[in-house]
Design a protein around this motif. Sequence first.
Motif, mmCIF file in Angstrom:
data_model
loop_
_atom_site.group_PDB
_atom_site.id
_atom_site.type_symbol
_atom_site.label_atom_id
_atom_site.label_comp_id
_atom_site.label_asym_id
_atom_site.label_seq_id
_atom_site.Cartn_x
_atom_site.Cartn_y
_atom_site.Cartn_z
ATOM 1 N N PHE A 105 -3.001 17.874 -29.075
ATOM 2 C CA PHE A 105 -2.604 18.255 -30.480
ATOM 3 C C PHE A 105 -3.943 18.679 -31.198
ATOM 4 C CE2 PHE A 105 0.305 16.062 -27.801
ATOM 5 C CZ PHE A 105 1.538 16.675 -28.169
ATOM 6 N N GLU A 106 -3.773 19.822 -32.410
ATOM 7 C CA GLU A 106 -4.416 20.246 -32.665
ATOM 8 C C GLU A 106 -3.452 20.071 -34.498
ATOM 9 O OE1 GLU A 106 -5.728 24.423 -33.560
ATOM 10 O OE2 GLU A 106 -7.818 23.517 -32.759
ATOM 11 N N ILE A 107 -3.090 19.755 -35.140
ATOM 12 C CA ILE A 107 -2.998 18.944 -36.744
ATOM 13 C C ILE A 107 -3.825 18.681 -37.608
ATOM 14 C CG2 ILE A 107 -4.333 16.543 -36.522
ATOM 15 C CD1 ILE A 107 -0.470 16.254 -36.967
ATOM 16 N N ASP A 108 -3.250 20.163 -39.020
ATOM 17 C CA ASP A 108 -4.248 19.985 -40.038
ATOM 18 C C ASP A 108 -4.388 19.134 -40.526
ATOM 19 O OD1 ASP A 108 -3.620 19.958 -42.746
ATOM 20 O OD2 ASP A 108 -3.482 22.555 -42.555
ATOM 21 N N ARG A 109 -5.283 18.868 -41.184
ATOM 22 C CA ARG A 109 -6.138 17.750 -41.480
ATOM 23 C C ARG A 109 -5.125 17.094 -42.239
ATOM 24 N NH1 ARG A 109 -12.622 16.798 -42.782
ATOM 25 N NH2 ARG A 109 -12.457 14.774 -43.493
ATOM 26 N N LYS A 110 -4.812 17.728 -43.339
ATOM 27 C CA LYS A 110 -4.170 16.989 -44.783
ATOM 28 C C LYS A 110 -3.140 16.583 -44.497
ATOM 29 C CE LYS A 110 -5.277 21.023 -47.627
ATOM 30 N NZ LYS A 110 -4.706 21.997 -47.831
ATOM 31 N N ARG A 111 -2.171 16.399 -42.852
ATOM 32 C CA ARG A 111 -1.414 15.910 -42.225
ATOM 33 C C ARG A 111 -2.207 14.612 -41.902
ATOM 34 N NH1 ARG A 111 1.627 16.753 -45.907
ATOM 35 N NH2 ARG A 111 -0.349 16.917 -46.894
ATOM 36 N N PHE A 112 -3.366 14.944 -40.945
ATOM 37 C CA PHE A 112 -3.728 13.158 -40.672
ATOM 38 C C PHE A 112 -4.259 12.240 -41.804
ATOM 39 C CE2 PHE A 112 -7.340 11.055 -38.437
ATOM 40 C CZ PHE A 112 -6.471 10.519 -36.938
ATOM 41 N N ALA A 113 -3.282 11.102 -40.995
ATOM 42 C CA ALA A 113 -4.347 9.643 -42.129
ATOM 43 C C ALA A 113 -4.449 8.701 -41.236
ATOM 44 C CB ALA A 113 -2.887 9.369 -43.229
ATOM 45 N N VAL A 114 -5.061 7.756 -41.329
ATOM 46 C CA VAL A 114 -6.208 5.891 -40.785
ATOM 47 C C VAL A 114 -4.864 5.055 -41.486
ATOM 48 C CG1 VAL A 114 -7.526 5.179 -39.958
ATOM 49 C CG2 VAL A 114 -7.634 7.285 -39.790
ATOM 50 N N ARG A 115 -4.052 4.849 -40.850
ATOM 51 C CA ARG A 115 -3.517 3.301 -41.806
ATOM 52 C C ARG A 115 -4.293 2.255 -41.352
ATOM 53 N NH1 ARG A 115 2.719 2.915 -41.166
ATOM 54 N NH2 ARG A 115 2.009 0.512 -41.220
ATOM 55 N N LEU A 116 -4.740 1.138 -42.149
ATOM 56 C CA LEU A 116 -4.676 -0.201 -41.914
ATOM 57 C C LEU A 116 -3.756 -1.138 -42.744
ATOM 58 C CD1 LEU A 116 -8.713 0.192 -42.592
ATOM 59 C CD2 LEU A 116 -7.642 0.320 -40.057
ATOM 60 N N THR A 117 -4.243 -2.381 -41.972
ATOM 61 C CA THR A 117 -2.912 -3.211 -42.588
ATOM 62 C C THR A 117 -3.835 -4.354 -42.207
ATOM 63 O OG1 THR A 117 -1.246 -3.443 -40.925
ATOM 64 C CG2 THR A 117 -0.733 -1.866 -42.131
ATOM 65 N N ALA A 118 -3.481 -4.981 -43.628
ATOM 66 C CA ALA A 118 -3.531 -6.464 -43.609
ATOM 67 C C ALA A 118 -2.918 -7.396 -43.160
ATOM 68 C CB ALA A 118 -3.530 -6.400 -45.614
ATOM 69 N N THR A 154 -7.353 7.433 -22.519
ATOM 70 C CA THR A 154 -7.910 7.131 -23.480
ATOM 71 C C THR A 154 -6.858 7.598 -25.041
ATOM 72 O OG1 THR A 154 -9.734 8.690 -23.531
ATOM 73 C CG2 THR A 154 -9.955 6.453 -22.878
ATOM 74 N N THR A 155 -7.672 7.269 -26.170
ATOM 75 C CA THR A 155 -6.598 8.523 -27.394
ATOM 76 C C THR A 155 -8.567 8.272 -28.236
ATOM 77 O OG1 THR A 155 -4.837 7.968 -27.014
ATOM 78 C CG2 THR A 155 -5.437 8.681 -28.818
ATOM 79 N N CYS A 156 -8.743 9.965 -28.070
ATOM 80 C CA CYS A 156 -9.579 9.792 -28.571
ATOM 81 C C CYS A 156 -9.438 11.415 -30.023
ATOM 82 C CB CYS A 156 -10.496 11.329 -27.753
ATOM 83 S SG CYS A 156 -11.181 10.173 -27.132
ATOM 84 N N ILE A 157 -9.743 10.964 -31.371
ATOM 85 C CA ILE A 157 -9.463 11.244 -32.478
ATOM 86 C C ILE A 157 -10.806 12.806 -32.625
ATOM 87 C CG2 ILE A 157 -9.231 11.597 -34.900
ATOM 88 C CD1 ILE A 157 -6.732 9.273 -33.478
ATOM 89 N N TYR A 158 -11.008 13.856 -32.908
ATOM 90 C CA TYR A 158 -11.819 14.343 -33.493
ATOM 91 C C TYR A 158 -11.908 15.328 -34.723
ATOM 92 C CZ TYR A 158 -13.229 13.507 -28.007
ATOM 93 O OH TYR A 158 -13.827 13.133 -27.297
ATOM 94 N N PHE A 159 -12.724 15.178 -35.444
ATOM 95 C CA PHE A 159 -12.742 16.324 -36.619
ATOM 96 C C PHE A 159 -14.246 16.197 -37.570
ATOM 97 C CE2 PHE A 159 -11.077 12.127 -38.628
ATOM 98 C CZ PHE A 159 -11.691 12.238 -39.962
ATOM 99 N N ASP A 160 -14.479 17.166 -38.121
ATOM 100 C CA ASP A 160 -15.641 16.772 -38.972
ATOM 101 C C ASP A 160 -15.179 17.121 -40.709
ATOM 102 O OD1 ASP A 160 -16.054 19.896 -39.565
ATOM 103 O OD2 ASP A 160 -16.550 19.937 -37.028
ATOM 104 N N GLU A 161 -16.560 17.285 -41.585
ATOM 105 C CA GLU A 161 -15.810 17.380 -42.393
ATOM 106 C C GLU A 161 -16.037 18.275 -42.877
ATOM 107 O OE1 GLU A 161 -15.406 14.353 -44.246
ATOM 108 O OE2 GLU A 161 -15.721 13.236 -42.746
ATOM 109 N N SER A 162 -16.229 19.666 -42.246
ATOM 110 C CA SER A 162 -15.835 21.045 -42.692
ATOM 111 C C SER A 162 -14.295 21.927 -41.606
ATOM 112 C CB SER A 162 -16.627 21.729 -42.092
ATOM 113 O OG SER A 162 -17.257 21.987 -40.943
ATOM 114 N N SER A 163 -14.481 20.996 -40.657
ATOM 115 C CA SER A 163 -12.929 21.624 -40.148
ATOM 116 C C SER A 163 -11.256 21.171 -40.852
ATOM 117 C CB SER A 163 -12.836 21.081 -38.478
ATOM 118 O OG SER A 163 -11.765 21.418 -38.519
ATOM 119 N N LYS A 164 -10.697 22.294 -40.914
ATOM 120 C CA LYS A 164 -9.117 22.259 -41.546
ATOM 121 C C LYS A 164 -8.336 21.156 -40.610
ATOM 122 C CE LYS A 164 -10.117 25.726 -44.818
ATOM 123 N NZ LYS A 164 -9.695 26.877 -45.629
#
Length: 101
Positions: free
Chosen positions: A60-73, A11-21
Motif C-alpha cells: 500500500f501507498e499512504i499519504d505520509r501525513k496519515r502515517f504514525a508510529v505509536r510507542l506505549t510505555a 514480513t512487514t516493511c515500511i519505507y519512506f524518506d524525508e523528501s517523499s510525501k
Amino acid sequence: MKTGLTKRQKTTCIYFDESSKTVEIQTHNTALKKRLAQYAAKHPDLCRQTDDDEQGGLTFEIDRKRFAVRLTAPYSDTRRQAASELAKRNGLKGRDRTGSK
C-alpha cells in the motif's frame, strides 16, 4: 491462504524518506492488510493498494501525513492492578499472561 512462506518470511516493511510525501507499506500481516484495505476504500485519495505479490503480501501507498508510529510505555504494577480491578467491576474478561482467555 497457504503461501509456502515461513512465518519469518512473512514480513512487514515500511519505507519512506524525508523528501517523499508517501509511505510504502509491504505486509503479510492479515490484520494490517485488512485495516489498510478498509482505509484505502474509505479514503482513496490518501491510500491505495499498489501491489499484490500473490504469496499473501500486499503493498500500500499512504499519504505520509496519515502515517504514525505509536510507542506505549509498559503499565506499572499499580496501574495494571487498577485496570484489572476496574475491568472486574465492569464484568470484563481479560487475557492471562499466556495470551489466552
